[in-house]
Structures are given as C-alpha cells and as structure tokens.
Motif scaffolding. Sequence first.
Motif, PDB file in Angstrom:
ATOM      1  N   ALA A   1       0.821  -1.214   0.000  1.00 27.76           N
ATOM      2  CA  ALA A   1       0.000   0.000   0.000  1.00 27.76           C
ATOM      3  C   ALA A   1       0.849   1.256   0.000  1.00 27.76           C
ATOM      4  O   ALA A   1       0.440   2.286  -0.537  1.00 27.76           O
ATOM      5  CB  ALA A   1      -0.922  -0.007   1.217  1.00 27.76           C
ATOM      6  N   GLU A   2       2.039   1.185   0.569  1.00 29.79           N
ATOM      7  CA  GLU A   2       2.884   2.379   0.694  1.00 29.79           C
ATOM      8  C   GLU A   2       3.167   3.018  -0.659  1.00 29.79           C
ATOM      9  O   GLU A   2       3.091   4.233  -0.815  1.00 29.79           O
ATOM     10  CB  GLU A   2       4.195   2.016   1.393  1.00 29.79           C
ATOM     11  CG  GLU A   2       5.117   3.210   1.605  1.00 29.79           C
ATOM     12  CD  GLU A   2       6.424   2.814   2.285  1.00 29.79           C
ATOM     13  OE1 GLU A   2       7.233   3.717   2.556  1.00 29.79           O
ATOM     14  OE2 GLU A   2       6.630   1.610   2.533  1.00 29.79           O
ATOM     15  N   THR A   3       3.468   2.178  -1.650  1.00 32.18           N
ATOM     16  CA  THR A   3       3.782   2.709  -2.985  1.00 32.18           C
ATOM     17  C   THR A   3       2.594   3.443  -3.582  1.00 32.18           C
ATOM     18  O   THR A   3       2.723   4.554  -4.098  1.00 32.18           O
ATOM     19  CB  THR A   3       4.206   1.563  -3.924  1.00 32.18           C
ATOM     20  OG1 THR A   3       5.360   0.926  -3.384  1.00 32.18           O
ATOM     21  CG2 THR A   3       4.523   2.097  -5.314  1.00 32.18           C
ATOM     22  N   LEU A   4       1.411   2.833  -3.492  1.00 33.25           N
ATOM     23  CA  LEU A   4       0.224   3.443  -4.081  1.00 33.25           C
ATOM     24  C   LEU A   4      -0.205   4.687  -3.310  1.00 33.25           C
ATOM     25  O   LEU A   4      -0.630   5.684  -3.904  1.00 33.25           O
ATOM     26  CB  LEU A   4      -0.907   2.419  -4.131  1.00 33.25           C
ATOM     27  CG  LEU A   4      -0.645   1.265  -5.114  1.00 33.25           C
ATOM     28  CD1 LEU A   4      -1.495   0.064  -4.785  1.00 33.25           C
ATOM     29  CD2 LEU A   4      -0.879   1.711  -6.542  1.00 33.25           C
ATOM     30  N   LEU A   5      -0.082   4.661  -1.992  1.00 24.27           N
ATOM     31  CA  LEU A   5      -0.420   5.850  -1.199  1.00 24.27           C
ATOM     32  C   LEU A   5       0.548   6.983  -1.497  1.00 24.27           C
ATOM     33  O   LEU A   5       0.176   8.154  -1.527  1.00 24.27           O
ATOM     34  CB  LEU A   5      -0.392   5.508   0.294  1.00 24.27           C
ATOM     35  CG  LEU A   5      -1.552   4.646   0.803  1.00 24.27           C
ATOM     36  CD1 LEU A   5      -1.263   4.134   2.206  1.00 24.27           C
ATOM     37  CD2 LEU A   5      -2.859   5.429   0.778  1.00 24.27           C
ATOM     38  N   ASP A   6       1.806   6.638  -1.749  1.00 27.48           N
ATOM     39  CA  ASP A   6       2.806   7.650  -2.088  1.00 27.48           C
ATOM     40  C   ASP A   6       2.489   8.301  -3.427  1.00 27.48           C
ATOM     41  O   ASP A   6       2.678   9.493  -3.621  1.00 27.48           O
ATOM     42  CB  ASP A   6       4.187   6.990  -2.130  1.00 27.48           C
ATOM     43  CG  ASP A   6       5.309   7.993  -2.005  1.00 27.48           C
ATOM     44  OD1 ASP A   6       5.159   8.936  -1.220  1.00 27.48           O
ATOM     45  OD2 ASP A   6       6.321   7.845  -2.708  1.00 27.48           O
ATOM     46  N   LEU A   7       1.971   7.500  -4.354  1.00 31.63           N
ATOM     47  CA  LEU A   7       1.643   8.019  -5.678  1.00 31.63           C
ATOM     48  C   LEU A   7       0.374   8.861  -5.674  1.00 31.63           C
ATOM     49  O   LEU A   7       0.314   9.929  -6.268  1.00 31.63           O
ATOM     50  CB  LEU A   7       1.459   6.858  -6.660  1.00 31.63           C
ATOM     51  CG  LEU A   7       2.722   6.186  -7.182  1.00 31.63           C
ATOM     52  CD1 LEU A   7       2.355   4.919  -7.917  1.00 31.63           C
ATOM     53  CD2 LEU A   7       3.502   7.129  -8.090  1.00 31.63           C
ATOM     54  N   TYR A   8      -0.676   8.365  -5.017  1.00 30.58           N
ATOM     55  CA  TYR A   8      -1.994   8.975  -5.132  1.00 30.58           C
ATOM     56  C   TYR A   8      -2.446   9.723  -3.883  1.00 30.58           C
ATOM     57  O   TYR A   8      -3.476  10.402  -3.912  1.00 30.58           O
ATOM     58  CB  TYR A   8      -3.056   7.895  -5.428  1.00 30.58           C
ATOM     59  CG  TYR A   8      -2.763   7.068  -6.637  1.00 30.58           C
ATOM     60  CD1 TYR A   8      -2.564   7.657  -7.877  1.00 30.58           C
ATOM     61  CD2 TYR A   8      -2.683   5.694  -6.550  1.00 30.58           C
ATOM     62  CE1 TYR A   8      -2.291   6.885  -8.992  1.00 30.58           C
ATOM     63  CE2 TYR A   8      -2.410   4.909  -7.666  1.00 30.58           C
ATOM     64  CZ  TYR A   8      -2.214   5.518  -8.881  1.00 30.58           C
ATOM     65  OH  TYR A   8      -1.948   4.759  -9.983  1.00 30.58           O
ATOM     66  N   GLY A   9      -1.708   9.578  -2.774  1.00 27.39           N
ATOM     67  CA  GLY A   9      -2.177  10.166  -1.536  1.00 27.39           C
ATOM     68  C   GLY A   9      -3.302   9.341  -0.932  1.00 27.39           C
ATOM     69  O   GLY A   9      -3.631   8.241  -1.386  1.00 27.39           O
TER      70      GLY A   9
END
Length: 362
Positions: free
Chosen positions: A34-42
């Motif tokens: 999830a960290e990668t996607l949260l970093d990309l999209y907030g």
Amino acid sequence: MITRARILEQAAQLRARFEAAGAQAVETPILQPAETLLDLYGEDIRARAYITSDALRGEQMLRPDFTVPVVQKHMEHGAEPARYTYAGEVFRRQEHDPDRANEYIQVGYEVFDRTNPAAADAEVFALIAQALDGLALRAATGDIGILMAAVAGLKTTEPRKAALMRHIWRPRRFRALLDRYAGRTPVPPARAALLAAADPLAGGAPEIGKRDRADVEARIAVLRADAAAAPISDNEMAGLDALLSVRETMPFALEHLRDIAVDLPQINPALDRLEARIATLRARGIDVDRLDFEASYGRTSMEYYDGFVFGFYAERRPDLPPIATGGRYDALTRRLGNGAEIPAVGGVLRPGLMLLLTEART
C-alpha cells in the motif's frame, strides 16, 4: 449467461492477441504494497481500494490495477524496448453505485519505448481498437500534457503552479484555485483578517495538534506571499478557458489549439506531439477525421497519465463504465525508477463487458 469461465477464455484470447503483437506475458501479485500506491496517489486511493495489513509486510492493497506493478517490474529488470501483456483480477471499492463490479478481469498491453512516442501511442490505441472491432463503441481521446504545459508556462509564482499541477485531476478544485489566483473570487473575510493582522497568533491561543507555532507562522508567510503576488492575467485566463473547452475531432482540435497557442505559446511542443500522433494514427488506419478529442478528457479518473489518454464507450449503455481505457505515463516511470525513466504508454480492456455487448448484439 456470462460465466467467469467465459470471461477468462475471452481474456486469454485477448492476451494471446497481444502476445502475437510482440508482448511478453507477465504476472503480478494480487496483494500490492500500500505504501507505494499511497505515495503516488495520496490518501484518496483509500476510498477506492481494499486495504489489509500484514504483520511482516505492513499495509497491503488488493491490486487496483496492473500498471504500477508492471512499471515497477520493468524499471527493476526490463530491457529496452519492451512490450508486456497481462490478464487477471483487479479490485475497486464501489460506494455510490452498487451495480458496478468491485472485482473484474482486466487485460492490458503496455509499451516501454523511447524511440518514437507518437508511434507507440498509435500502436497501443490501434491494437485495442482492433480488439474491440464490431462492438459499436465511441472512442474519446485527449492529452493531459497540453494542460500541464499550459500551467507550467503561466506567468505566476512557482507555488501557485505547483498547486495547480497537483489538482489537475480534480477539476473543481483546479477551477477554484485558478479563479482565486486570477482574482476572480474575493478573499474570505477570515483569511483577509488573518493576513492583515500584525501578529496573527497574538491572544495566546493554545497550540493543539501536530503543527507547532513555527509551522503555523511558515504557513501564514506562504499565504501572505501568495496574496501579494500579481493575479494571473486576463489574457492567460482566456487562453486556459478556451483550452479547457476544446472538444472537436482530432484535426479540428489541433487547429483550434494552435490558435489558442498564440496566447499560450508554452503549449506548442505538446501540440507538436499531438500533430505527430495524428499522423501515426492515420498511418495505422485510424480514421482521425472522425476521432473525438477533448482537452479535458481523463482529468477525473486517470491520475498517473501525463500525455495521450483515450477511452472506448458503449453509447447505447451509458450505465456501463468504459470498455477500455489507456494513456501515456512517462512521469510514473520516473517516480518508480529511482530517477531513471522511459517513455511508456498502455491500455486495458474489460473482457466481461465485451462479452456483455457481444451478447446484446445477438
């Protein structure tokens, strides 16, 4: 009845079609960090994804799409140029429309090639259009890179341009910021009083939350600097308004945008790319004289795209989501490649919806 077995069979046929076009079949894990996607999209992505946790791996997401893990795989191990195809489940939470599936099969085709981006755009679009042939769909296209270029070249402050760039995919917020920076909307009385005060923090209000006094003072300084900046000019605003309203067939859209570039010359390189794309699409047999182009297309649902975008829609079934979508995501390869980057473009199809439309014809 459209069974899962039939959808998987259709997906396999589509993937085989893309393999025949030169793509390598790849697999990606269903659970993604999830960290990668949260970093990309907030935090916005939380409203659209299923999130779980793992004692060793931390937060995980059920795969919301394939593009991010395919880009990661390529940036770690891929040679250039490269073409990939895949098929499998993706998962999207549906909070407003119970009739839309929250799990469905997706098939995709991705191209990583720096030699001729316009030709790669046309390749992806044409292959997906051919796969959808006979379904009587309307194709819509756009280019988010044109609006990005317009914003990047505005004669205003860098913080303002950065804020506009962040909200390109949120049209209402983008418009509100644009009107504020142009002086079209009045400053709220509370903010005006805050900025006019000699010491906005006088009065001994308690410090609550994670921001300390220095953080608040820094934010007030930013607001004061913004209030002192000159408004975006009427000329540039007229150009942006005209750009955002462009909706024509591709060649007429290009002609209209060239006229707009008189006031927004910073968009000319992006228009050159659009012109090259039109030529390569025509060379691929696409009837560009009937292909719709909307300057604002893709701004509500395609957050990692930064250039060409497209979608295919069943106009007789407005209740259905797009049957296929895609676009260019060069910046995503840079963000996931630790500084390395390669031009990349791809698209996805929904075989379940394709079967649904096929049955409706018979």
